[in-house]
Design an enzyme around this catalytic site. Structure first.
Site, PDB file in Angstrom:
ATOM      1  N   ASP A 129       1.869   3.931   2.799  1.00  0.00           N
ATOM      2  CA  ASP A 129       0.834   4.808   2.221  1.00  0.00           C
ATOM      3  C   ASP A 129       1.435   5.983   1.436  1.00  0.00           C
ATOM      4  O   ASP A 129       1.592   5.881   0.228  1.00  0.00           O
ATOM      5  CB  ASP A 129      -0.121   5.300   3.323  1.00  0.00           C
ATOM      6  CG  ASP A 129      -1.518   5.622   2.815  1.00  0.00           C
ATOM      7  OD1 ASP A 129      -1.790   5.391   1.629  1.00  0.00           O
ATOM      8  OD2 ASP A 129      -2.344   6.089   3.617  1.00  0.00           O
ATOM      9  N   ASP A 130       1.729   7.085   2.121  1.00  0.00           N
ATOM     10  CA  ASP A 130       2.306   8.281   1.481  1.00  0.00           C
ATOM     11  C   ASP A 130       3.484   8.749   2.333  1.00  0.00           C
ATOM     12  O   ASP A 130       3.388   9.744   3.065  1.00  0.00           O
ATOM     13  CB  ASP A 130       1.246   9.386   1.393  1.00  0.00           C
ATOM     14  CG  ASP A 130       0.023   8.935   0.612  1.00  0.00           C
ATOM     15  OD1 ASP A 130       0.098   8.899  -0.627  1.00  0.00           O
ATOM     16  OD2 ASP A 130      -0.982   8.567   1.251  1.00  0.00           O
ATOM     17  N   HIS A 188       1.294   4.844  -2.391  1.00  0.00           N
ATOM     18  CA  HIS A 188       0.930   5.715  -3.510  1.00  0.00           C
ATOM     19  C   HIS A 188       2.212   6.382  -3.997  1.00  0.00           C
ATOM     20  O   HIS A 188       2.831   7.121  -3.232  1.00  0.00           O
ATOM     21  CB  HIS A 188      -0.079   6.772  -3.066  1.00  0.00           C
ATOM     22  CG  HIS A 188      -1.320   6.190  -2.472  1.00  0.00           C
ATOM     23  ND1 HIS A 188      -2.471   5.992  -3.217  1.00  0.00           N
ATOM     24  CD2 HIS A 188      -1.594   5.721  -1.224  1.00  0.00           C
ATOM     25  CE1 HIS A 188      -3.401   5.446  -2.437  1.00  0.00           C
ATOM     26  NE2 HIS A 188      -2.898   5.270  -1.227  1.00  0.00           N
ATOM     27  N   HIS A 215      -9.564   1.053  -1.179  1.00  0.00           N
ATOM     28  CA  HIS A 215      -9.507   1.687   0.137  1.00  0.00           C
ATOM     29  C   HIS A 215     -10.915   1.607   0.746  1.00  0.00           C
ATOM     30  O   HIS A 215     -11.903   1.955   0.076  1.00  0.00           O
ATOM     31  CB  HIS A 215      -9.123   3.162   0.007  1.00  0.00           C
ATOM     32  CG  HIS A 215      -7.665   3.406  -0.253  1.00  0.00           C
ATOM     33  ND1 HIS A 215      -6.984   2.845  -1.286  1.00  0.00           N
ATOM     34  CD2 HIS A 215      -6.768   4.191   0.404  1.00  0.00           C
ATOM     35  CE1 HIS A 215      -5.719   3.252  -1.258  1.00  0.00           C
ATOM     36  NE2 HIS A 215      -5.560   4.078  -0.237  1.00  0.00           N
ATOM     37  N   GLU A 223     -11.202   3.352   6.211  1.00  0.00           N
ATOM     38  CA  GLU A 223     -10.139   4.232   6.730  1.00  0.00           C
ATOM     39  C   GLU A 223     -10.853   5.337   7.515  1.00  0.00           C
ATOM     40  O   GLU A 223     -10.780   5.391   8.732  1.00  0.00           O
ATOM     41  CB  GLU A 223      -9.314   4.812   5.567  1.00  0.00           C
ATOM     42  CG  GLU A 223      -8.246   5.817   5.999  1.00  0.00           C
ATOM     43  CD  GLU A 223      -7.549   6.525   4.811  1.00  0.00           C
ATOM     44  OE1 GLU A 223      -8.118   6.552   3.699  1.00  0.00           O
ATOM     45  OE2 GLU A 223      -6.453   7.077   5.023  1.00  0.00           O
ATOM     46  N   HIS A 259       0.860  -1.197   0.000  1.00  0.00           N
ATOM     47  CA  HIS A 259       0.000   0.000   0.000  1.00  0.00           C
ATOM     48  C   HIS A 259       0.889   1.236   0.000  1.00  0.00           C
ATOM     49  O   HIS A 259       1.286   1.731   1.045  1.00  0.00           O
ATOM     50  CB  HIS A 259      -0.916  -0.036   1.229  1.00  0.00           C
ATOM     51  CG  HIS A 259      -1.928   1.067   1.275  1.00  0.00           C
ATOM     52  ND1 HIS A 259      -3.118   0.953   1.978  1.00  0.00           N
ATOM     53  CD2 HIS A 259      -1.952   2.307   0.737  1.00  0.00           C
ATOM     54  CE1 HIS A 259      -3.813   2.068   1.865  1.00  0.00           C
ATOM     55  NE2 HIS A 259      -3.117   2.923   1.118  1.00  0.00           N
TER      56      HIS A 259
HETATM   57  N1  HPA Z   1      -6.584   7.324   1.437  1.00  0.00           N
HETATM   58  C1  HPA Z   1      -7.274   7.684   0.352  1.00  0.00           C
HETATM   59  N2  HPA Z   1      -6.695   8.188  -0.719  1.00  0.00           N
HETATM   60  C2  HPA Z   1      -5.385   8.339  -0.738  1.00  0.00           C
HETATM   61  C3  HPA Z   1      -4.616   7.981   0.347  1.00  0.00           C
HETATM   62  C4  HPA Z   1      -5.252   7.432   1.490  1.00  0.00           C
HETATM   63  O1  HPA Z   1      -4.647   7.061   2.518  1.00  0.00           O
HETATM   64  N3  HPA Z   1      -3.336   8.267   0.015  1.00  0.00           N
HETATM   65  C5  HPA Z   1      -3.344   8.756  -1.244  1.00  0.00           C
HETATM   66  N4  HPA Z   1      -4.587   8.800  -1.704  1.00  0.00           N
HETATM   67 ZN    ZN Z   2      -3.725   4.815   0.609  1.00  0.00          ZN
END
Ligand code: HPA
Ligand code: ZN
Length: 335
Positions: free
Chosen positions: A275-276, A16, A194, A197, A14
């Site tokens: 994630d990011d 991006h 996703h 969350e 996971h």
């Molecule tokens: N959630 C939803 N969209 C996203 C995320 C995330 O954690 N990171 C980049 N786009």
């Molecule tokens: Zn994500």
């Protein structure tokens, strides 16, 4: 414990790629592409990375992606991430990209995918990191836009293993994308999404039932439904959890409150991911360390996150066996 985590073979499911754009590279690309930025330095930009929720992050994340314009930019972005993976002993990664973030600005689909793919190939040959690419639809955009993106991806089918769903979860439930996910499956793509969350446990249930997913991205709100918890344990549906992301976006107040270790001990197929990482304060090793600092775990429990990720990955059975043996060997020899 730090040395054990640093050396542990890791698998990321996971990530991006646009979220791995560090402020220093963002400034370099802005200069190369003669763009002006509303910040005077990478340090000042980094200070702006304080978020209240998912949307406040997404606004800054999409702004940052504007610096990516040429195939070389996408290569440099991906290569920088792979070098970071190498330092963290990441042996396999499955990378998300958001084509609409770029095609909506007039950047052609092939510029995006060719830059990313060339770096992934080089990551395999030079760093020994295997990888897969997953294309995400932006859920705040329309179903028609997602269908057009799927069509644009068809000539590059051999480079893309699956499709996913990201961006604003609130107000954009899974059913909005049921048809395009069905079309993607008919074209041979695997699917992930996703869910759970910021959105409710019902989004996880609906993603499983309506989108035919092989994994849930995040999914931490599954604890709100006992029936769903039982189903996730029984089916071993993987969850790609992102601990530092969840703290930065205030899904949990602090790491001690995070439920990932509770989920692991209840027998859910949970994994650790970044994630990011450029926005949330850390890559894979940082995420493992943050969880293990807040929750006492054995070596075997920590390694289980990698074993779960290998099982949940989109690689063939022979490579899964090879990677699982690597982890078992590490567990035998690490002190
Ligand atoms: N959630 C939803 N969209 C996203 C995320 C995330 O954690 N990171 C980049 N786009
Ligand atoms: Zn994500």
């Amino acid at each position: 414990m730090n040395a054990f985590i640093q050396g542990l073979p890791k698998v990321e499911l996971h990530l991006h790629i646009e979220g791995s754009l560090e402020p220093e590279l963002l400034f370099k690309l802005a200069q190369r592409n003669t763009l002006s930025l509303p910040y005077s330095s990478p340090e000042e930009l980094r200070k702006a990375y304080e978020f209240d929720d998912l949307q406040s992050f997404l606004d800054i994340y999409y702004q940052g992606a504007n610096a990516l314009q040429t195939e070389q930019d996408f290569f440099d972005l991906t290569w920088a991430y792979l070098e970071r993976c190498h330092r963290d002993n990441v042996i396999h990664t499955e990378v998300f990209f958001d084509p609409q973030t770029h095609t909506d600005r007039g950047i052609p689909f092939d510029v995006v995918i060719n830059g990313i793919d060339r770096a992934l190939q080089q990551g395999h040959s030079e760093l020994g990191i295997s990888s897969q690419l997953i294309m995400c639809f932006l859920r705040h955009l329309s179903e028609e836009a997602a269908i057009a993106t799927l069509e644009a991806a068809l000539p590059f089918k051999d480079k893309i293993i699956g499709v996913g769903l990201d961006s604003s979860e609130q107000g954009h439930p899974p059913e909005k994308f049921a048809r395009v996910f069905k079309m993607a499956q008919q074209e041979g793509f695997l699917t992930v999404a996703h869910a759970g969350e910021e959105g409710p446990a019902q989004n996880i249930v609906d993603s499983i039932e309506m989108l035919g997913i092989s994994r849930i991205d995040h999914g931490v709100r599954c604890v709100e439904s006992d029936a769903l918890m039982r189903e996730l344990i029984e089916s071993q549906m993987p969850l790609t959890v992102c601990p530092l992301s969840n703290i930065k976006l205030k899904v949990f107040d602090k790491m001690e409150d995070h439920n990932i270790v509770e989920l692991l001990r209840k027998g859910l197929a949970v994994t650790i991911n970044s994630d990011d990482p450029a926005y949330f304060g850390g890559y894979m090793t940082d995420n493992f360390l943050a969880v293990s600092d807040a929750h006492k775990m054995s070596h075997r429990e920590i390694a289980q996150f990698t074993l779960n990720a290998i099982n949940a990955s989109f690689i063939d059975e022979a490579l899964k066996e090879e990677y699982k043996n690597k982890v078992e060997e590490y567990l035998r020899t690490a002190v």
